[in-house]
Design an enzyme around this catalytic site. Sequence first.
Site: not given
Ligand code: AMP
Length: 308
Positions: A238, A208
């Site tokens: 993401d 934030e």
């Molecule tokens: P963010 O909040 O942008 O960090 O991304 C969250 C997303 O990352 C979620 O939808 C998860 O499915 C995915 N995620 C969580 N842990 C991992 C990991 N170790 N490797 C790849 N993707 C992940």
Amino acid sequence: MSKLVIVGTVAFDAIETPFGKTDKILGGAATYIGLSASNFNVDSAAVSIVGGDFPQDYLDLLENRNIDIEGIEIVKDGKTFFWSGKYHNDMNSRDTLVTELNVLEHFNPKVPESYQDADVVMLGNLHPAVQQGVLDQMTKKPKLAILDTMNFWMDIALDDLLSVIKNVDVITINDEEARQLSGEYSLVVAARKIHEMGPKYVVIKKGEHGALLFHNGNVFYAPALPLEEVFDPTGAGDTFAGGFAGYLAKTGDYSFENMKTAVIYGSTLASFCVEKFGTERMQNLTDKEIYKRLDQFKSLTQFDIELT
Ligand code: AMP
């Protein structure tokens, strides 16, 4: 039209925030990146893997946003990657409760042939050896390679991570992870150290509190839009990366100046993502909504000052 290759998890997520809790819903880094980048006029393809338990509806949802899913492998007798997280009351920090790699454990990515000459490659969060595997399949050096990662991979695959980091132009990483990767508390020093690992551009996401872009001793800062409603920050990082990559692929201008605008687009898209649980808000976003929010962003950050 520019081509964008996106690699990352396509997942089931179970999320708990102070506002509620979900069972397994659609998630994953490639999912959020793809949905966000789909707001730009680029040809994009997702490279990932899911199990036979992954609903066709979710794949249709991606396809309906014009994301090519030929590179998403389906392992009929396998289980989809599963992640579960719980947010603290400040919504800026979270605990990972479960990470089940499942089909991701033996993933050999395949970039569709028609995308092996893509202009931009967005290496979303997953095993760094898989990220490198995607770069190795490109028949021509991409104009821009961007990498996103997280502490999980620093903990279990640091050598692979350091080796793929050498081969990318941009890294997007959150503040805590930048500190872990560099061993430095100051983000300015951390960014400098990460530059030395390879990437010419370092983007540090601060939830934030916005995002910082570092390049050649220059820094650009974009705040996050102050929002009335924040339900679920999952995928915001993401979504930011997808907006950043999508905008750059669309414009084909990979200069520092244009990256500043890309950071604004990334932040704008991320501001939508957090308003609803999971991917819900990103599924039907319109150009008009994005335009309106960009305008709010402009008035938030513009001021006149006379320096004498
Ligand atoms: P963010 O909040 O942008 O960090 O991304 C969250 C997303 O990352 C979620 O939808 C998860 O499915 C995915 N995620 C969580 N842990 C991992 C990991 N170790 N490797 C790849 N993707 C992940």
